[in-house]
Design a protein around this motif. Structure first.
Motif, PDB file in Angstrom:
ATOM      1  N   LEU A 283       0.820  -1.213   0.000  1.00 49.79           N
ATOM      2  CA  LEU A 283       0.000   0.000   0.000  1.00 49.79           C
ATOM      3  C   LEU A 283       0.857   1.268   0.000  1.00 49.79           C
ATOM      4  CD1 LEU A 283      -2.785  -1.103   2.496  1.00 49.79           C
ATOM      5  CD2 LEU A 283      -3.113  -0.562   0.077  1.00 49.79           C
ATOM      6  N   GLN A 284       1.921   1.273   0.764  1.00 55.41           N
ATOM      7  CA  GLN A 284       2.785   2.459   0.795  1.00 55.41           C
ATOM      8  C   GLN A 284       3.467   2.680  -0.550  1.00 55.41           C
ATOM      9  OE1 GLN A 284       5.212   1.562   4.251  1.00 55.41           O
ATOM     10  NE2 GLN A 284       3.949   2.870   5.573  1.00 55.41           N
ATOM     11  N   LYS A 285       3.854   1.598  -1.192  1.00 57.82           N
ATOM     12  CA  LYS A 285       4.461   1.711  -2.521  1.00 57.82           C
ATOM     13  C   LYS A 285       3.446   2.261  -3.520  1.00 57.82           C
ATOM     14  CE  LYS A 285       6.852  -1.000  -6.085  1.00 57.82           C
ATOM     15  NZ  LYS A 285       7.347  -2.359  -6.459  1.00 57.82           N
ATOM     16  N   ARG A 286       2.204   1.777  -3.439  1.00 56.78           N
ATOM     17  CA  ARG A 286       1.162   2.244  -4.349  1.00 56.78           C
ATOM     18  C   ARG A 286       0.829   3.708  -4.094  1.00 56.78           C
ATOM     19  NH1 ARG A 286      -0.570   2.868  -9.090  1.00 56.78           N
ATOM     20  NH2 ARG A 286      -2.842   2.821  -9.397  1.00 56.78           N
ATOM     21  N   LEU A 287       0.810   4.105  -2.833  1.00 55.99           N
ATOM     22  CA  LEU A 287       0.532   5.499  -2.494  1.00 55.99           C
ATOM     23  C   LEU A 287       1.572   6.446  -3.092  1.00 55.99           C
ATOM     24  CD1 LEU A 287      -0.725   5.638   1.206  1.00 55.99           C
ATOM     25  CD2 LEU A 287      -1.828   6.638  -0.793  1.00 55.99           C
ATOM     26  N   ALA A 288       2.824   6.028  -3.057  1.00 52.25           N
ATOM     27  CA  ALA A 288       3.893   6.848  -3.630  1.00 52.25           C
ATOM     28  C   ALA A 288       3.671   7.057  -5.125  1.00 52.25           C
ATOM     29  CB  ALA A 288       5.250   6.205  -3.367  1.00 52.25           C
ATOM     30  N   GLN A 289       3.226   6.000  -5.805  1.00 52.03           N
ATOM     31  CA  GLN A 289       2.951   6.109  -7.245  1.00 52.03           C
ATOM     32  C   GLN A 289       1.758   7.037  -7.499  1.00 52.03           C
ATOM     33  OE1 GLN A 289       2.246   1.954  -8.023  1.00 52.03           O
ATOM     34  NE2 GLN A 289       4.416   1.480  -8.391  1.00 52.03           N
ATOM     35  N   LEU A 290       0.729   6.872  -6.704  1.00 52.65           N
ATOM     36  CA  LEU A 290      -0.467   7.699  -6.872  1.00 52.65           C
ATOM     37  C   LEU A 290      -0.182   9.169  -6.561  1.00 52.65           C
ATOM     38  CD1 LEU A 290      -3.100   5.319  -5.231  1.00 52.65           C
ATOM     39  CD2 LEU A 290      -2.882   5.858  -7.668  1.00 52.65           C
ATOM     40  N   HIS A 291       0.711   9.405  -5.623  1.00 53.85           N
ATOM     41  CA  HIS A 291       1.073  10.780  -5.265  1.00 53.85           C
ATOM     42  C   HIS A 291       1.639  11.515  -6.484  1.00 53.85           C
ATOM     43  CE1 HIS A 291       3.166  13.603  -2.138  1.00 53.85           C
ATOM     44  NE2 HIS A 291       2.092  14.133  -2.666  1.00 53.85           N
ATOM     45  N   SER A 292       2.456  10.838  -7.242  1.00 54.51           N
ATOM     46  CA  SER A 292       3.026  11.437  -8.461  1.00 54.51           C
ATOM     47  C   SER A 292       1.921  11.737  -9.480  1.00 54.51           C
ATOM     48  CB  SER A 292       4.065  10.499  -9.083  1.00 54.51           C
ATOM     49  OG  SER A 292       5.159  10.310  -8.219  1.00 54.51           O
ATOM     50  N   GLU A 293       0.959  10.817  -9.588  1.00 57.66           N
ATOM     51  CA  GLU A 293      -0.149  11.021 -10.511  1.00 57.66           C
ATOM     52  C   GLU A 293      -1.015  12.203 -10.074  1.00 57.66           C
ATOM     53  OE1 GLU A 293      -1.664   8.766 -13.522  1.00 57.66           O
ATOM     54  OE2 GLU A 293       0.383   9.549 -13.494  1.00 57.66           O
ATOM     55  N   LEU A 294      -1.243  12.329  -8.778  1.00 56.26           N
ATOM     56  CA  LEU A 294      -2.021  13.454  -8.263  1.00 56.26           C
ATOM     57  C   LEU A 294      -1.385  14.778  -8.656  1.00 56.26           C
ATOM     58  CD1 LEU A 294      -2.734  12.288  -4.587  1.00 56.26           C
ATOM     59  CD2 LEU A 294      -4.389  12.396  -6.454  1.00 56.26           C
ATOM     60  N   TYR A 295      -0.072  14.838  -8.516  1.00 54.55           N
ATOM     61  CA  TYR A 295       0.635  16.077  -8.848  1.00 54.55           C
ATOM     62  C   TYR A 295       0.557  16.363 -10.340  1.00 54.55           C
ATOM     63  CZ  TYR A 295       4.212  19.667  -8.983  1.00 54.55           C
ATOM     64  OH  TYR A 295       4.881  20.861  -9.183  1.00 54.55           O
ATOM     65  N   ARG A 296       0.736  15.341 -11.144  1.00 49.34           N
ATOM     66  CA  ARG A 296       0.707  15.521 -12.595  1.00 49.34           C
ATOM     67  C   ARG A 296      -0.666  15.959 -13.081  1.00 49.34           C
ATOM     68  NH1 ARG A 296      -0.419  12.686 -17.146  1.00 49.34           N
ATOM     69  NH2 ARG A 296      -1.117  10.815 -15.999  1.00 49.34           N
ATOM     70  N   LEU A 297      -1.723  15.405 -12.472  1.00 47.65           N
ATOM     71  CA  LEU A 297      -3.087  15.734 -12.887  1.00 47.65           C
ATOM     72  C   LEU A 297      -3.668  16.911 -12.106  1.00 47.65           C
ATOM     73  CD1 LEU A 297      -4.477  12.088 -13.148  1.00 47.65           C
ATOM     74  CD2 LEU A 297      -3.826  13.592 -15.042  1.00 47.65           C
ATOM     75  N   ARG A 298      -2.904  17.447 -11.180  1.00 43.33           N
ATOM     76  CA  ARG A 298      -3.323  18.603 -10.375  1.00 43.33           C
ATOM     77  C   ARG A 298      -4.615  18.317  -9.594  1.00 43.33           C
ATOM     78  NH1 ARG A 298       1.171  21.098  -9.385  1.00 43.33           N
ATOM     79  NH2 ARG A 298       2.167  22.088 -11.183  1.00 43.33           N
ATOM     80  N   ILE A 299      -4.612  17.204  -8.867  1.00 41.50           N
ATOM     81  CA  ILE A 299      -5.762  16.831  -8.039  1.00 41.50           C
ATOM     82  C   ILE A 299      -5.432  17.121  -6.572  1.00 41.50           C
ATOM     83  CG2 ILE A 299      -7.248  14.950  -7.258  1.00 41.50           C
ATOM     84  CD1 ILE A 299      -6.603  13.535  -9.933  1.00 41.50           C
ATOM     85  N   PRO A 300      -6.181  17.992  -5.906  1.00 37.97           N
ATOM     86  CA  PRO A 300      -5.942  18.250  -4.479  1.00 37.97           C
ATOM     87  C   PRO A 300      -6.606  17.175  -3.619  1.00 37.97           C
ATOM     88  CG  PRO A 300      -7.668  19.685  -5.296  1.00 37.97           C
ATOM     89  CD  PRO A 300      -7.215  18.860  -6.479  1.00 37.97           C
ATOM     90  N   VAL A 301      -6.026  16.919  -2.454  1.00 32.92           N
ATOM     91  CA  VAL A 301      -6.557  15.902  -1.548  1.00 32.92           C
ATOM     92  C   VAL A 301      -6.617  16.464  -0.129  1.00 32.92           C
ATOM     93  CG1 VAL A 301      -6.262  13.581  -0.603  1.00 32.92           C
ATOM     94  CG2 VAL A 301      -5.597  14.048  -2.975  1.00 32.92           C
ATOM     95  N   VAL A 302      -7.754  16.271   0.522  1.00 31.41           N
ATOM     96  CA  VAL A 302      -7.934  16.688   1.916  1.00 31.41           C
ATOM     97  C   VAL A 302      -8.317  15.457   2.729  1.00 31.41           C
ATOM     98  CG1 VAL A 302      -9.268  18.114   3.511  1.00 31.41           C
ATOM     99  CG2 VAL A 302      -8.670  19.010   1.240  1.00 31.41           C
TER     100      VAL A 302
END
Length: 501
Positions: A283-302
């Motif tokens: 899960l931590q490895k997957r989160l790191a990958q998703l974090h990069s995608e969030l930044y690239r797609l400009r998706i904010p998370v709260v």
């Protein structure tokens, strides 16, 4: 509607000077009285281009103590502002109690200029109007006086003023290509402004239409309107303070038949050490990958964390962030409000920490303190905490409308497990700082808190900002559930964004 307004109204210089001299003294006194009474004031100037907003703001503030007000010129949002919900830059500028904030252009830009320019799609207008109405209602309910002016001139007067500004090197920069475009399509832009006025004229934040061809007449009408409103508010609040205390309200059906969400939670759920390590690593490895995608797609998370004292919030946050890029997230610990935060709306301090697009904001305790600790400990009135459910839903809705993923976790443990953890902390020199006398006192109000939490979960878990109750007696199970929930939510959002592009 606006085209029917008589723009020929004028005032002679002698009358203007007489009224303004008297108003100057009276307005200064009202400013001091509002400060003493702790009343925050917002004055909004909107209107047609070249209607004289800057001139009228300057005339108004001549009568005010400059130490007690701020003027904000709100042009196009900066790159940083564009990466947050559109109300963020206005929430962060709301005045403290006793101060005045004056806005030259405001949050109405989204339903006027941005709409005209195609930046606010027509299908997003209902959301924009609802966000604006919620914003003003929340401030008004909290005691802010909102005064709104719309300065109106007709097409020919605007064209004449544009030409005059354009004809001088010193002022030509003030007239843009977009200004001329709006003058060319004056009727279409006027219709948009009329719709704005109709949709946002409320009893708590009404519009005043200012006939702005004669600047002296406009100035008198504005300063008189401000004085009348402040005098009325001061008198009303003084009268309210002299009234006897309200009777205890009758119990409602909701009070008598409370929803019991927490009682149905299975706290026996657990994971073995091996299961925990294996799933956590993936899960931590997957989160790191998703974090990069969030930044690239400009998706904010709260992501908000609430729960019982010693419920495991800190441990869950630590595992959630351990493999994330520290430049792309921020953990916001929430303690009791400081002196600056206390003189603002209770949501103000949280709006200041809303993440920009592509970033993650994690809150260790949240705005839900209003309907839990503040409710139970008497730090707010019953009216205030009952009103907060809708205010919070509206705030989270605005974040979601701006594209944010909003998740809220309640880390649930039983009373016996909490006592065991408290004693464990007391016995460990490295963890003694985590336990206080207040923690033990709060245990005595467990039932009150449980009632408050149950109501909170039912009334504020929405499709756009759901509550996730985490079975927390087993820390391994709780941490994995948190990470799995976040991964699932981010994957779903990322897929949706990609499909829409």
């Amino acid at each position: 509607m606006l085209e029917k307004i008589d723009l020929n109204k004028t005032v002679d210089k002698k009358s203007y000077r007489k009224v303004m001299d008297e108003a100057s003294q009276r307005l200064g006194l009202l400013q001091r009285e509002c400060k003493a009474a702790g009343i925050p004031v917002i004055i909004v100037f909107e209107g047609m281009g070249a209607a004289g907003k800057g001139v009228q703001i300057n005339r108004l503030i001549q009568a005010l103590d400059p130490r007690g007000f701020d003027v904000y010129a709100c042009d196009r949002p900066t790159e940083d502002e564009q990466m947050r919900p559109f109300l963020w830059r206005y929430w962060t500028k709301t005045p403290a109690r006793g101060r005045i904030a004056i806005f030259d252009r405001s949050w109405y830009r989204s339903v006027q200029v941005d709409r005209f320019d195609g930046l606010t799609p027509e299908d997003k207008l209902p959301d924009a109007y609802q966000d604006i109405l919620s914003f003003e209602k929340q401030l008004s309910d909290d005691g802010t006086v909102i005064i709104k002016f719309f300065l109106y001139i007709d097409k020919e007067e605007q064209k004449k003023r544009f030409k005059k500004l354009d004809g001088s090197k010193e002022t030509a920069w003030r007239v843009t290509r977009e200004d001329w475009e709006r003058n060319k399509e004056f009727e279409r832009y006027l219709t948009m402004n009329e719709e704005m006025l109709e949709n946002t004229d409320t009893d708590y934040a009404p519009w005043s239409i200012i006939e702005a061809v004669d600047r002296d007449y406009a100035a008198l009408k504005i300063v008189t309107a401000v004085m009348d409103r402040l005098e009325s508010e001061l008198e009303e609040r003084k009268a309210a303070g002299e009234k006897p205390a309200e009777k205890t309200p009758l119990k409602t059906t909701r009070d008598r038949f409370k929803n019991g969400v927490l009682s149905g939670i299975d706290l026996s759920k657990s994971l073995t050490e091996d299961e925990y390590k294996e799933r956590m690593k993936k899960l931590q490895k997957r989160l790191a990958q998703l974090h990069s995608e969030l930044y690239r797609l400009r998706i904010p998370v709260v992501i908000g964390f609430e729960g019982w004292d010693a419920g495991g919030k800190g441990g869950a946050i630590k595992r959630l962030t351990s493999q994330l890029d520290p430049r792309g997230y921020r953990v916001n610990p929430t303690a009791a409000p400081n002196d600056i935060e206390k003189v603002h709306h209770y949501l103000w301090r949280f709006w200041n920490n809303v993440p920009k697009a592509g970033h993650i904001a994690i809150f260790d305790r949240t705005w839900y303190g209003r309907v839990m600790v503040e409710r139970i400990e008497g730090f707010c009135t019953e009216t205030q905490w009952k009103r907060a459910y809708q205010e919070i839903n509206e705030m989270e809705s605005h974040m979601a409308n701006a594209g944010a993923v909003v998740l809220k976790f309640w880390l649930h443990i039983d009373k016996d497990e909490q006592e065991r953890r408290f004693k464990e902390r007391q016995a460990d020199p490295l963890k003694q700082w985590k336990i206080t006398d207040e923690d033990w006192r709060n245990r005595e109000k467990w039932d009150q808190y449980e009632d408050a939490v149950n109501e909170m979960l039912v009334r504020t878990s929405t499709t756009y900002a759901p509550w996730i109750v985490v079975e927390g007696n087993d820390k391994h199970y709780a941490r994995v559930k948190v990470l799995q929930t976040v991964v699932d939510a981010l994957e779903k959002k990322i897929k949706k964004v990609k499909e829409s592009r």
